[in-house]
Design a protein around this motif. Structure first.
Motif, PDB file in Angstrom:
ATOM      1  N   ARG A  26      22.618  14.324  -0.351  1.00 19.21           N
ATOM      2  CA  ARG A  26      22.805  15.673   0.206  1.00 19.21           C
ATOM      3  C   ARG A  26      21.465  16.351   0.451  1.00 19.21           C
ATOM      4  O   ARG A  26      21.267  17.049   1.439  1.00 19.21           O
ATOM      5  CB  ARG A  26      23.636  16.550  -0.746  1.00 19.21           C
ATOM      6  N   ARG A  27      20.515  16.136  -0.460  1.00 20.53           N
ATOM      7  CA  ARG A  27      19.187  16.737  -0.293  1.00 20.53           C
ATOM      8  C   ARG A  27      18.422  16.097   0.864  1.00 20.53           C
ATOM      9  O   ARG A  27      17.576  16.754   1.478  1.00 20.53           O
ATOM     10  CB  ARG A  27      18.387  16.642  -1.587  1.00 20.53           C
ATOM     11  N   CYS A  28      18.710  14.837   1.177  1.00 19.25           N
ATOM     12  CA  CYS A  28      18.109  14.213   2.365  1.00 19.25           C
ATOM     13  C   CYS A  28      18.474  15.016   3.611  1.00 19.25           C
ATOM     14  O   CYS A  28      17.679  15.132   4.544  1.00 19.25           O
ATOM     15  CB  CYS A  28      18.591  12.776   2.530  1.00 19.25           C
ATOM     16  N   LEU A  29      19.673  15.604   3.606  1.00 19.67           N
ATOM     17  CA  LEU A  29      20.120  16.388   4.753  1.00 19.67           C
ATOM     18  C   LEU A  29      19.350  17.702   4.877  1.00 19.67           C
ATOM     19  O   LEU A  29      19.381  18.324   5.937  1.00 19.67           O
ATOM     20  CB  LEU A  29      21.624  16.668   4.664  1.00 19.67           C
ATOM     21  N   GLU A  30      18.679  18.115   3.830  1.00 22.61           N
ATOM     22  CA  GLU A  30      17.808  19.287   3.944  1.00 22.61           C
ATOM     23  C   GLU A  30      16.556  18.939   4.743  1.00 22.61           C
ATOM     24  O   GLU A  30      15.894  19.819   5.281  1.00 22.61           O
ATOM     25  CB  GLU A  30      17.411  19.791   2.554  1.00 22.61           C
ATOM     26  N   TRP A  41      26.935  15.994   7.057  1.00 25.24           N
ATOM     27  CA  TRP A  41      27.542  15.534   5.810  1.00 25.24           C
ATOM     28  C   TRP A  41      28.963  15.046   6.057  1.00 25.24           C
ATOM     29  O   TRP A  41      29.353  13.972   5.615  1.00 25.24           O
ATOM     30  CB  TRP A  41      27.511  16.633   4.756  1.00 25.24           C
ATOM     31  N   TRP A  42      29.743  15.830   6.781  1.00 28.68           N
ATOM     32  CA  TRP A  42      31.124  15.430   7.076  1.00 28.68           C
ATOM     33  C   TRP A  42      31.149  14.143   7.894  1.00 28.68           C
ATOM     34  O   TRP A  42      31.999  13.279   7.684  1.00 28.68           O
ATOM     35  CB  TRP A  42      31.869  16.537   7.785  1.00 28.68           C
ATOM     36  N   HIS A  43      30.220  14.012   8.824  1.00 25.69           N
ATOM     37  CA  HIS A  43      30.136  12.786   9.630  1.00 25.69           C
ATOM     38  C   HIS A  43      29.901  11.579   8.721  1.00 25.69           C
ATOM     39  O   HIS A  43      30.598  10.565   8.827  1.00 25.69           O
ATOM     40  CB  HIS A  43      29.007  12.909  10.658  1.00 25.69           C
ATOM     41  N   HIS A  48      31.805   6.636   6.166  1.00 28.51           N
ATOM     42  CA  HIS A  48      31.555   5.723   5.050  1.00 28.51           C
ATOM     43  C   HIS A  48      32.562   5.868   3.914  1.00 28.51           C
ATOM     44  O   HIS A  48      32.353   5.310   2.831  1.00 28.51           O
ATOM     45  CB  HIS A  48      30.117   5.901   4.552  1.00 28.51           C
ATOM     46  N   GLY A  49      33.638   6.597   4.149  1.00 31.05           N
ATOM     47  CA  GLY A  49      34.712   6.692   3.164  1.00 31.05           C
ATOM     48  C   GLY A  49      34.330   7.407   1.886  1.00 31.05           C
ATOM     49  O   GLY A  49      34.755   7.023   0.798  1.00 31.05           O
ATOM     50  N   ILE A  50      33.550   8.451   2.026  1.00 25.40           N
ATOM     51  CA  ILE A  50      33.134   9.257   0.873  1.00 25.40           C
ATOM     52  C   ILE A  50      33.910  10.563   0.925  1.00 25.40           C
ATOM     53  O   ILE A  50      33.933  11.226   1.964  1.00 25.40           O
ATOM     54  CB  ILE A  50      31.621   9.562   0.924  1.00 25.40           C
ATOM     55  N   ALA A  51      34.533  10.932  -0.180  1.00 28.34           N
ATOM     56  CA  ALA A  51      35.190  12.240  -0.233  1.00 28.34           C
ATOM     57  C   ALA A  51      34.080  13.291  -0.334  1.00 28.34           C
ATOM     58  O   ALA A  51      33.197  13.171  -1.192  1.00 28.34           O
ATOM     59  CB  ALA A  51      36.126  12.330  -1.434  1.00 28.34           C
ATOM     60  N   PRO A  52      34.076  14.309   0.529  1.00 28.09           N
ATOM     61  CA  PRO A  52      32.972  15.271   0.550  1.00 28.09           C
ATOM     62  C   PRO A  52      32.659  15.933  -0.792  1.00 28.09           C
ATOM     63  O   PRO A  52      31.514  16.246  -1.069  1.00 28.09           O
ATOM     64  CB  PRO A  52      33.429  16.314   1.577  1.00 28.09           C
ATOM     65  N   GLU A  53      33.654  16.106  -1.640  1.00 29.51           N
ATOM     66  CA  GLU A  53      33.428  16.770  -2.928  1.00 29.51           C
ATOM     67  C   GLU A  53      33.337  15.797  -4.104  1.00 29.51           C
ATOM     68  O   GLU A  53      33.202  16.220  -5.244  1.00 29.51           O
ATOM     69  CB  GLU A  53      34.540  17.791  -3.190  1.00 29.51           C
TER      70      GLU A  53
END
Length: 193
Positions: A26-30, A41-43, A48-53
């Motif tokens: 998530r910090r990479c997205l910063e 993040w949603w993309h 990749h089949g990751i639940a956002p939370e």
């Protein structure tokens, strides 16, 4: 403050717990989020089949998402390097005003008006299409997906942060990006349908 590569290392480090690896992604997205933070993040989660939370996401899925993000970042950094090189040559030759450029320095390179509506395909593939469009003449269609249906949002009221992008260009009906006005050959006035 950690940089992108340092955070990527933390995502890959098997000694780190799952929550830290997810947090590092998530910090990479910063540092680099081509669609904007939430949309990127949603993309990545969708692809990749990751639940956002999910704080305990599968590390293999996190690494796969990171690899997609790294590929896109490499495409964009190469474009920025080539653009800087071209601008140095142009300035040397006396051209002080660049042609159109697509704004962004890693933060929303291809801004999505709605985080739930994004271009199809991997981030790197989308950015390769974008770079190809950047290197050609402006057209009448979306430079990412080619859709010709572009909707101009209404001019936002003062302080309407959720529509702050309205003055930047129309929204592509096909992939949901905000197309910058300079990317279009004939730019109608904002607010037109």
């Amino acid at each position: 403050m950690a940089g992108f590569r340092s955070l990527a290392y933390q995502v890959r480090d098997a000694r780190n717990d799952r929550a830290l690896r997810r947090h590092s992604l998530r910090r990479c997205l910063e540092r680099f989020a081509p669609y904007g933070h939430r949309a990127t993040w949603w993309h990545l989660c969708d692809r990749h089949g990751i639940a956002p939370e999910d704080r305990g996401a599968d590390p293999l899925r996190l690494v796969a998402a990171l690899e997609e993000l790294e590929d896109a970042r490499a495409v964009w950094l190469e474009y920025e390097r080539q653009f800087a090189e071209r601008r140095r040559r142009e300035k040397h030759d006396g051209l002080r005003r660049p042609g159109w450029t697509w704004g962004g320095s890693g933060d929303a390179v291809v801004r999505c008006a709605d985080p739930g509506v994004r271009p199809e395909g991997a981030l790197g593939e989308v950015l390769r299409r974008l770079v190809k469009a950047l290197e050609s003449e402006p057209g009448k269609a979306c430079p990412v997906c080619g859709d010709e249906e572009l909707r101009w949002p209404a001019v936002p009221a003062v302080g309407a942060w959720e529509q702050a992008w309205a003055g930047e260009g129309p929204v592509c009906a096909g992939c949901g990006i905000v197309v910058p006005r300079p990317a279009l050959a004939d730019t109608p006035t904002a607010g037109a349908a």
